[in-house]
Scaffold this motif. Structure first.
Motif, mmCIF file in Angstrom:
data_model
loop_
_atom_site.group_PDB
_atom_site.id
_atom_site.type_symbol
_atom_site.label_atom_id
_atom_site.label_comp_id
_atom_site.label_asym_id
_atom_site.label_seq_id
_atom_site.Cartn_x
_atom_site.Cartn_y
_atom_site.Cartn_z
ATOM 1 N N ALA A 10 31.186 -1.535 6.056
ATOM 2 C CA ALA A 10 30.115 -0.834 5.332
ATOM 3 C C ALA A 10 30.057 0.630 5.771
ATOM 4 O O ALA A 10 29.880 1.534 4.944
ATOM 5 N N ASP A 11 30.220 0.871 7.086
ATOM 6 C CA ASP A 11 30.263 2.252 7.588
ATOM 7 C C ASP A 11 31.441 3.009 6.982
ATOM 8 O O ASP A 11 31.313 4.174 6.580
ATOM 9 N N VAL A 12 32.587 2.341 6.943
ATOM 10 C CA VAL A 12 33.806 2.978 6.442
ATOM 11 C C VAL A 12 33.633 3.390 4.984
ATOM 12 O O VAL A 12 33.924 4.529 4.596
ATOM 13 N N VAL A 13 33.153 2.459 4.169
ATOM 14 C CA VAL A 13 33.014 2.740 2.740
ATOM 15 C C VAL A 13 31.958 3.810 2.486
ATOM 16 O O VAL A 13 32.102 4.637 1.585
ATOM 17 N N LYS A 14 30.921 3.805 3.299
ATOM 18 C CA LYS A 14 29.868 4.810 3.125
ATOM 19 C C LYS A 14 30.414 6.217 3.327
ATOM 20 O O LYS A 14 30.057 7.148 2.598
ATOM 21 N N GLU A 15 31.300 6.375 4.307
ATOM 22 C CA GLU A 15 31.877 7.687 4.588
ATOM 23 C C GLU A 15 33.136 7.961 3.768
ATOM 24 O O GLU A 15 33.410 9.100 3.399
ATOM 25 N N TYR A 16 33.897 6.901 3.489
ATOM 26 C CA TYR A 16 35.191 7.071 2.819
ATOM 27 C C TYR A 16 35.326 6.067 1.668
ATOM 28 O O TYR A 16 36.043 5.061 1.780
ATOM 29 N N PRO A 17 34.642 6.295 0.569
ATOM 30 C CA PRO A 17 34.696 5.334 -0.548
ATOM 31 C C PRO A 17 36.084 5.180 -1.152
ATOM 32 O O PRO A 17 36.342 4.207 -1.861
ATOM 33 N N GLN A 18 36.989 6.115 -0.849
ATOM 34 C CA GLN A 18 38.354 5.996 -1.367
ATOM 35 C C GLN A 18 39.110 4.821 -0.743
ATOM 36 O O GLN A 18 40.215 4.487 -1.179
ATOM 37 N N THR A 19 38.526 4.177 0.277
ATOM 38 C CA THR A 19 39.173 3.009 0.897
ATOM 39 C C THR A 19 38.894 1.716 0.128
ATOM 40 O O THR A 19 39.499 0.680 0.436
ATOM 41 N N ARG A 66 38.786 12.794 -7.866
ATOM 42 C CA ARG A 66 37.618 12.823 -8.745
ATOM 43 C C ARG A 66 37.803 11.964 -9.982
ATOM 44 O O ARG A 66 36.867 11.721 -10.722
ATOM 45 N N ASN A 67 39.037 11.520 -10.212
ATOM 46 C CA ASN A 67 39.263 10.605 -11.320
ATOM 47 C C ASN A 67 39.000 9.161 -10.912
ATOM 48 O O ASN A 67 39.064 8.254 -11.725
ATOM 49 N N THR A 68 38.752 8.955 -9.609
ATOM 50 C CA THR A 68 38.440 7.621 -9.121
ATOM 51 C C THR A 68 36.942 7.410 -9.254
ATOM 52 O O THR A 68 36.154 7.913 -8.453
ATOM 53 N N ASN A 69 36.541 6.675 -10.264
ATOM 54 C CA ASN A 69 35.125 6.556 -10.588
ATOM 55 C C ASN A 69 34.305 5.964 -9.451
ATOM 56 O O ASN A 69 33.173 6.375 -9.214
ATOM 57 N N THR A 70 34.868 4.974 -8.756
ATOM 58 C CA THR A 70 34.105 4.302 -7.706
ATOM 59 C C THR A 70 33.753 5.257 -6.578
ATOM 60 O O THR A 70 32.589 5.367 -6.180
ATOM 61 N N ALA A 71 34.750 5.945 -6.043
ATOM 62 C CA ALA A 71 34.498 6.868 -4.937
ATOM 63 C C ALA A 71 33.547 7.976 -5.364
ATOM 64 O O ALA A 71 32.622 8.347 -4.630
ATOM 65 N N ASP A 72 33.748 8.495 -6.536
ATOM 66 C CA ASP A 72 32.903 9.573 -7.031
ATOM 67 C C ASP A 72 31.466 9.098 -7.216
ATOM 68 O O ASP A 72 30.514 9.804 -6.874
ATOM 69 N N SER A 73 31.303 7.880 -7.735
ATOM 70 C CA SER A 73 29.949 7.383 -7.990
ATOM 71 C C SER A 73 29.191 7.151 -6.692
ATOM 72 O O SER A 73 27.980 7.390 -6.620
ATOM 73 N N ILE A 74 29.885 6.704 -5.647
ATOM 74 C CA ILE A 74 29.217 6.488 -4.358
ATOM 75 C C ILE A 74 28.816 7.816 -3.734
ATOM 76 O O ILE A 74 27.693 7.972 -3.229
ATOM 77 N N GLU A 90 20.057 0.825 -12.416
ATOM 78 C CA GLU A 90 19.704 0.152 -13.668
ATOM 79 C C GLU A 90 20.552 0.648 -14.834
ATOM 80 O O GLU A 90 20.949 -0.133 -15.707
ATOM 81 N N ASN A 91 20.836 1.947 -14.837
ATOM 82 C CA ASN A 91 21.541 2.545 -15.974
ATOM 83 C C ASN A 91 23.059 2.403 -15.902
ATOM 84 O O ASN A 91 23.752 2.718 -16.878
ATOM 85 N N THR A 92 23.561 1.962 -14.762
ATOM 86 C CA THR A 92 25.016 1.792 -14.621
ATOM 87 C C THR A 92 25.364 0.331 -14.359
ATOM 88 O O THR A 92 25.782 -0.386 -15.256
ATOM 89 N N ASP A 213 32.682 -4.586 -9.549
ATOM 90 C CA ASP A 213 31.490 -3.793 -9.818
ATOM 91 C C ASP A 213 30.305 -4.305 -9.000
ATOM 92 O O ASP A 213 29.502 -3.514 -8.487
ATOM 93 N N ILE A 214 30.202 -5.624 -8.863
ATOM 94 C CA ILE A 214 29.115 -6.208 -8.069
ATOM 95 C C ILE A 214 29.222 -5.774 -6.609
ATOM 96 O O ILE A 214 28.214 -5.454 -5.966
ATOM 97 N N PHE A 215 30.443 -5.746 -6.072
ATOM 98 C CA PHE A 215 30.620 -5.343 -4.674
ATOM 99 C C PHE A 215 30.107 -3.919 -4.447
ATOM 100 O O PHE A 215 29.407 -3.645 -3.467
ATOM 101 N N VAL A 216 30.461 -3.015 -5.350
ATOM 102 C CA VAL A 216 30.002 -1.631 -5.224
ATOM 103 C C VAL A 216 28.486 -1.563 -5.407
ATOM 104 O O VAL A 216 27.783 -0.848 -4.678
ATOM 105 N N HIS A 217 27.987 -2.316 -6.357
ATOM 106 C CA HIS A 217 26.553 -2.383 -6.653
ATOM 107 C C HIS A 217 25.769 -2.821 -5.411
ATOM 108 O O HIS A 217 24.805 -2.161 -4.993
ATOM 109 N N ILE A 218 26.188 -3.920 -4.806
ATOM 110 C CA ILE A 218 25.490 -4.435 -3.627
ATOM 111 C C ILE A 218 25.610 -3.458 -2.463
ATOM 112 O O ILE A 218 24.654 -3.240 -1.711
ATOM 113 N N PHE A 219 26.783 -2.856 -2.324
ATOM 114 C CA PHE A 219 26.956 -1.869 -1.254
ATOM 115 C C PHE A 219 25.961 -0.726 -1.415
ATOM 116 O O PHE A 219 25.329 -0.293 -0.439
#
Length: 286
Positions: A10-19, A66-74, A90-92, A213-219
């Protein structure tokens, strides 16, 4: 900051969502089950810790695409206020996941009938687990949208009860995570049978999209939005000098720092007992 064995995923993803894509490839949980240190995770999963850390640090050094939607969204999500975070969720994720759930259900119903003669046991179990997950998530979304998120918006400085109400959502996240893991194990991480048709393949593809998507959502909720909200709960604050004055649980504490802390603990225990009494006895005396 280098990623080390004492950090959690969780720490890793918070700082480095590209992982995230790499962690998904390894089927490693960074949301509900992402709070163990990497050295514990590596031991339990029988993974090469040095190799895992080397790869994570390699990815961490790369600039976020920046084309990586997940990392950018976090990264964007972390810059929002709590109220804005709730709107964004709610909107995503709520909209996306409702759409994916409905699509997965429709295709799963179809292949359950068509492929029952050869894969009846697998598909029956999959259908059962998936429908449990879908029901839990849809009820969970309704609870968030109509009850908990409004409470959070209306109470930007939460009290004990409001924080506990939000923590219930984290428990529900864990339940959903357990169901997802069972589905992943059942399908061998969505490995298709040799005779799978296009509809079978599409069912698995949609489920994978949904789960990612759920994994990113819960994170975002467990590791960003909710902790940010919890931090706004009033705490005993020290006044200038040696005095440990503060206010919490409807009481004011003043005196030496040690005396104030003792009084705070006593008030917290009393408050917890009152909550328990009112919740489970309706306020009636024994």
């Amino acid at each position: 900051m280098n990623i080390n064995e004492n950090m959690t995923l969780a720490d890793v993803v918070k700082e480095y969502p590209q992982t995230i894509p790499y962690l998904n490839e390894l089927h490693l949980d960074y949301c509900c089950g992402g709070h163990d240190p990497i050295h514990v995770l590596a031991r339990e999963k029988k993974m090469d810790q040095a190799e895992l850390l080397a790869k994570l640090n390699e990815l961490a050094e790369k600039a976020v695409n920046r084309n990586t939607n997940t990392a950018d969204s976090i990264n964007r999500f972390r810059e929002l206020t709590v109220s804005e975070m709730l709107d964004d969720l709610e909107n995503t994720h709520h909209i996306t996941e409702r759409k994916l759930m409905n699509e997965a259900e429709a295709y799963l119903d179809k292949i359950l009938v068509v492929h029952y003669p050869h894969h009846g046991e697998l598909l029956t179990r999959l259908h059962h687990l998936y429908m449990m997950l879908e029901a839990d998530l849809k009820e969970h979304f309704a609870k968030e949208e109509r009850l908990i998120f409004p409470i959070m918006r209306e109470n930007p400085t939460p009290d004990f009860d409001q924080v506990n109400a939000v923590k219930e959502l984290e428990e529900e996240h864990s339940k959903a995570g357990d169901l997802i893991k069972k589905i992943q194990e059942l399908t061998n991480h969505f490995t298709l049978p040799n005779d799978a048709c296009a509809s079978f393949a599409h069912t698995y593809e949609v489920m994978e999209q949904l789960f990612e998507d759920i994994f990113v959502h819960i994170f975002k909720e467990n590791s960003v939005a909710f902790p940010e909200y919890y931090e706004k709960m009033p705490h005993v604050e020290e006044a200038p000098g040696a005095c440990g004055c503060g206010e919490a649980f409807g009481k004011t504490f003043c005196g030496s720092e040690e005396e104030s802390v003792d009084k705070f603990k006593e008030a917290a225990d009393t408050y917890a007992e009152e909550i328990f009494h009112n919740t489970y006895t309706g306020g009636r005396n024994a």
